[in-house]
Design a protein around this motif. Structure first.
Motif, PDB file in Angstrom:
ATOM      1  N   THR A  18       0.816  -1.235  -0.053  1.00 37.42           N
ATOM      2  CA  THR A  18      -0.028  -0.197  -0.096  1.00 37.42           C
ATOM      3  C   THR A  18       0.984   1.249  -0.108  1.00 37.42           C
ATOM      4  O   THR A  18       0.695   2.186  -0.557  1.00 37.42           O
ATOM      5  N   VAL A  19       1.936   1.463   0.701  1.00 35.73           N
ATOM      6  CA  VAL A  19       2.866   2.428   0.789  1.00 35.73           C
ATOM      7  C   VAL A  19       3.530   2.555  -0.532  1.00 35.73           C
ATOM      8  O   VAL A  19       3.410   3.562  -1.036  1.00 35.73           O
ATOM      9  N   ARG A  20       3.943   1.534  -1.085  1.00 36.24           N
ATOM     10  CA  ARG A  20       4.745   1.747  -2.276  1.00 36.24           C
ATOM     11  C   ARG A  20       3.805   2.443  -3.552  1.00 36.24           C
ATOM     12  O   ARG A  20       4.227   3.055  -4.304  1.00 36.24           O
ATOM     13  N   GLU A  21       2.631   1.896  -3.479  1.00 36.28           N
ATOM     14  CA  GLU A  21       1.552   2.434  -4.445  1.00 36.28           C
ATOM     15  C   GLU A  21       1.518   3.933  -3.963  1.00 36.28           C
ATOM     16  O   GLU A  21       1.008   4.644  -4.990  1.00 36.28           O
ATOM     17  N   LEU A  22       1.183   4.305  -3.033  1.00 39.75           N
ATOM     18  CA  LEU A  22       1.016   5.614  -2.432  1.00 39.75           C
ATOM     19  C   LEU A  22       2.174   6.444  -2.828  1.00 39.75           C
ATOM     20  O   LEU A  22       2.000   7.619  -3.621  1.00 39.75           O
ATOM     21  N   MET A  23       3.282   5.957  -2.782  1.00 35.64           N
ATOM     22  CA  MET A  23       4.565   6.845  -3.367  1.00 35.64           C
ATOM     23  C   MET A  23       4.516   6.884  -4.704  1.00 35.64           C
ATOM     24  O   MET A  23       4.940   7.889  -5.216  1.00 35.64           O
ATOM     25  N   ARG A  24       4.201   5.922  -5.603  1.00 33.71           N
ATOM     26  CA  ARG A  24       4.116   5.936  -7.063  1.00 33.71           C
ATOM     27  C   ARG A  24       3.215   7.008  -7.233  1.00 33.71           C
ATOM     28  O   ARG A  24       3.357   7.935  -8.238  1.00 33.71           O
ATOM     29  N   ARG A  25       1.919   7.417  -6.691  1.00 28.86           N
ATOM     30  CA  ARG A  25       0.956   8.322  -6.879  1.00 28.86           C
ATOM     31  C   ARG A  25       1.491   9.617  -6.745  1.00 28.86           C
ATOM     32  O   ARG A  25       1.083  10.589  -7.412  1.00 28.86           O
ATOM     33  N   TYR A  26       2.550   9.941  -5.746  1.00 32.52           N
ATOM     34  CA  TYR A  26       3.044  11.159  -5.595  1.00 32.52           C
ATOM     35  C   TYR A  26       4.335  11.343  -6.134  1.00 32.52           C
ATOM     36  O   TYR A  26       4.915  12.423  -5.924  1.00 32.52           O
ATOM     37  N   GLY A  27       4.950  10.360  -6.722  1.00 35.50           N
ATOM     38  CA  GLY A  27       6.351  10.568  -7.471  1.00 35.50           C
ATOM     39  C   GLY A  27       7.427  10.482  -6.472  1.00 35.50           C
ATOM     40  O   GLY A  27       8.420  11.345  -6.885  1.00 35.50           O
ATOM     41  N   TYR A  28       7.125   9.768  -5.471  1.00 35.75           N
ATOM     42  CA  TYR A  28       8.238   9.651  -4.609  1.00 35.75           C
ATOM     43  C   TYR A  28       9.075   8.488  -5.051  1.00 35.75           C
ATOM     44  O   TYR A  28       8.269   7.382  -5.203  1.00 35.75           O
ATOM     45  N   ARG A  29      10.579   8.682  -5.082  1.00 34.58           N
ATOM     46  CA  ARG A  29      11.375   7.207  -5.202  1.00 34.58           C
ATOM     47  C   ARG A  29      11.927   6.602  -4.257  1.00 34.58           C
ATOM     48  O   ARG A  29      12.423   7.178  -3.304  1.00 34.58           O
ATOM     49  N   GLY A  92      18.326  19.608  -9.240  1.00 33.53           N
ATOM     50  CA  GLY A  92      17.027  20.189  -8.538  1.00 33.53           C
ATOM     51  C   GLY A  92      16.507  19.222  -7.507  1.00 33.53           C
ATOM     52  O   GLY A  92      17.174  18.176  -7.185  1.00 33.53           O
ATOM     53  N   GLY A  93      15.277  19.462  -7.172  1.00 32.58           N
ATOM     54  CA  GLY A  93      14.880  18.689  -5.903  1.00 32.58           C
ATOM     55  C   GLY A  93      14.743  17.254  -6.117  1.00 32.58           C
ATOM     56  O   GLY A  93      14.327  17.012  -7.311  1.00 32.58           O
ATOM     57  N   LYS A  94      14.494  16.630  -5.091  1.00 31.63           N
ATOM     58  CA  LYS A  94      14.290  15.038  -5.000  1.00 31.63           C
ATOM     59  C   LYS A  94      13.205  14.797  -4.186  1.00 31.63           C
ATOM     60  O   LYS A  94      12.973  15.094  -2.880  1.00 31.63           O
ATOM     61  N   ARG A  95      12.202  13.715  -4.561  1.00 31.27           N
ATOM     62  CA  ARG A  95      11.314  13.290  -3.685  1.00 31.27           C
ATOM     63  C   ARG A  95      11.676  11.890  -3.456  1.00 31.27           C
ATOM     64  O   ARG A  95      11.724  11.138  -4.398  1.00 31.27           O
TER      65      ARG A  95
END
Ligand code: ATP
Ligand code: MG
Length: 418
Positions: A18-29, A92-95
């Motif tokens: 569930t967490v990995r799917e959340l991160m995908r939606r927000y563009g966090y790697r 540039g910034g990183k998420r």
């Protein structure tokens, strides 16, 4: 430090998914940094007079070369070190996000373990309140994905270093006027880290702490504007919050926005997620100055909360359990199981013991215990006709049927599309 075993581990896997799917939606790697880092990284990064560095860190000397090392007590310092070492912020910034174990030598109790696990996000290189709101709302989104609806948000601003200095002076003056009310911990921290006195859990000091000067009254225009902008974005997103002037967090590195997500269902350890802005940390650890904001979430506490809230995790049981009445059928049964797995089914093959596969009765018992939806029976008569028997195990009225071995792949597709 706990072992995480089945079936409990299935809850962990579901949560992580569930967490990995959340991160995908927000563009966090995803980042994965070592569990061991040089001790000075944490001492410098977290602050010398913090609970973690003073009494919770597993620090030791590497007996092979004398290096001072520590098991990471939190994730931010390591991620910042990695970002500096690999010049991650050059373009540039990183998420970024991580999932993994952390170590703190605390008194074990509910919601507090010596090896525990965190999910963390770090958005580095972004100065604005928009990203503060983004990380806060990401956590809200996770509660929604998990089915949790009673985690509340507390918010505060720690301002900038000069504002904190002015507040600190007023704070020290206040506590000095009431020196006789301070406990030993507070006495010691009065000059080294008076802000941490506000964090005390000592009931006898609550009134004193309540009456202390509030940092928010020392914030300048820019800090207030930043806080207001975060609030406006939370308001627009329909996210309620409480301003908690006593929210200071455990690490020295925070400035401006700090926040915690808290539940009332977990007893004393109610904070499930905490974070904030740490614009000074990258420079403090030796990098080019750069802004950052992030949070850390305690996985054990969230899983406990799921349980308290009666939220069941989707069970993972095999689609089929392969029963082999006679060992002679094993080659065909195992080949069929392989073919079904290739089509995506979860198939468990009854493993033979020293004296063969065992009685049908004991095999069915195993099949039942596995939670499988179907038993596939590779009996000699059926195999002689090129068939296999399929017995539904979770449906008392559905009849047992036979199917040709050749059509097993089609059966797998039917199941998966059902
Ligand atoms: P607390 O006030 O409960 O000690 P903290 O401020 O030390 O928390 P952080 O360092 O902000 O916690 O870590 C983020 C999250 O990690 C916490 O909100 C909590 O959910 C979890 N956490 C912290 N320490 C532990 C621990 N020893 N065992 C389990 N979870 C923990
Ligand atoms: Mg703590």
């Amino acid at each position: 430090m706990n072992d995480i075993l089945p079936p409990e581990s299935a809850r962990w896997e579901w949560f992580e998914h569930t967490v990995r799917e959340l991160m995908r939606r927000y563009g966090y790697r995803n980042v994965r940094t070592p569990i061991v880092e040089p001790t000075p990284l944490f001492v410098r990064g977290l602050g010398e007079v913090t609970d973690i560095v003073e009494k919770e860190m597993y620090a030791f000397v590497d007996s092979l070369n004398g290096d001072p090392l520590a098991l990471r007590p939190e994730g931010t310092a390591g991620v910042v070190r990695a970002a500096i070492e690999h010049s991650l912020l050059r373009d540039g910034g990183k998420r970024l996000y991580y999932i993994g174990p952390m170590f703190r030598h605390e008194r074990p109790q509910r919601g507090r373990y010596r090896q525990f696990h965190q999910v963390g996000v770090e958005a580095m290189g972004f100065p604005g309140p928009d990203v503060d709101a983004e990380v806060i709302l990401m956590a809200r989104s996770l509660w929604g994905d998990l089915g949790l609806f009673d985690v509340r948000l507390e918010l505060n601003s720690l301002g900038q270093p000069d504002e904190r200095r002015a507040h600190r002076a007023a704070l020290v003056a206040h506590f000095e006027r009431h020196r006789e009310l301070l406990d030993a911990d507070a006495q010691r921290r009065l000059h080294s880290n008076p802000l941490r006195i506000l964090d005390t859990k000592n009931a006898a000091m609550q009134a004193l702490v309540e009456a202390a000067p509030k940092l928010i009254d020392f914030l300048g225009e820019a800090s207030l504007k930043h806080l207001d902008a975060v609030r406006a974005m939370l308001d627009a997103a329909g996210q309620p919050y409480r301003i908690n002037p006593r929210l200071v967090r455990g690490m020295d590195y925070y400035n401006l926005t700090v926040f915690e997500w808290v539940s009332d269902r977990l007893g004393a350890q109610g904070t499930v997620c905490g974070g904030g802005r740490y614009d000074g940390l990258i420079e403090m650890i030796g990098g080019k100055p750069g802004p950052a904001v992030g949070w850390g979430l305690g996985i054990e506490r969230v899983l406990d909360l799921l349980q308290q809230s009666g939220i069941d995790v989707p069970a993972s049981a095999p689609d089929a359990y392969v029963i082999v009445p006679d060992a002679a059928a094993l080659p065909q049964a195992s080949a069929a199981a392989e073919a079904l797995r290739e089509r995506g089914l979860a198939v468990v093959l009854h493993a033979a013991g020293k004296d063969g596969p065992g009685s049908m009765k004991s095999q069915f018992k195993r099949a039942d215990a596995s939670g499988a939806r179907h038993a596939l029976i590779f009996g000699a008569d059926e195999l002689a006709r090129g068939e296999v028997a399929i017995k539904p195990l979770r449906d008392a009225v559905a009849p047992q049927r036979t199917r040709s071995l050749a059509s097993l792949a089609a059966w797998a597709d039917e199941l998966r599309n059902a």
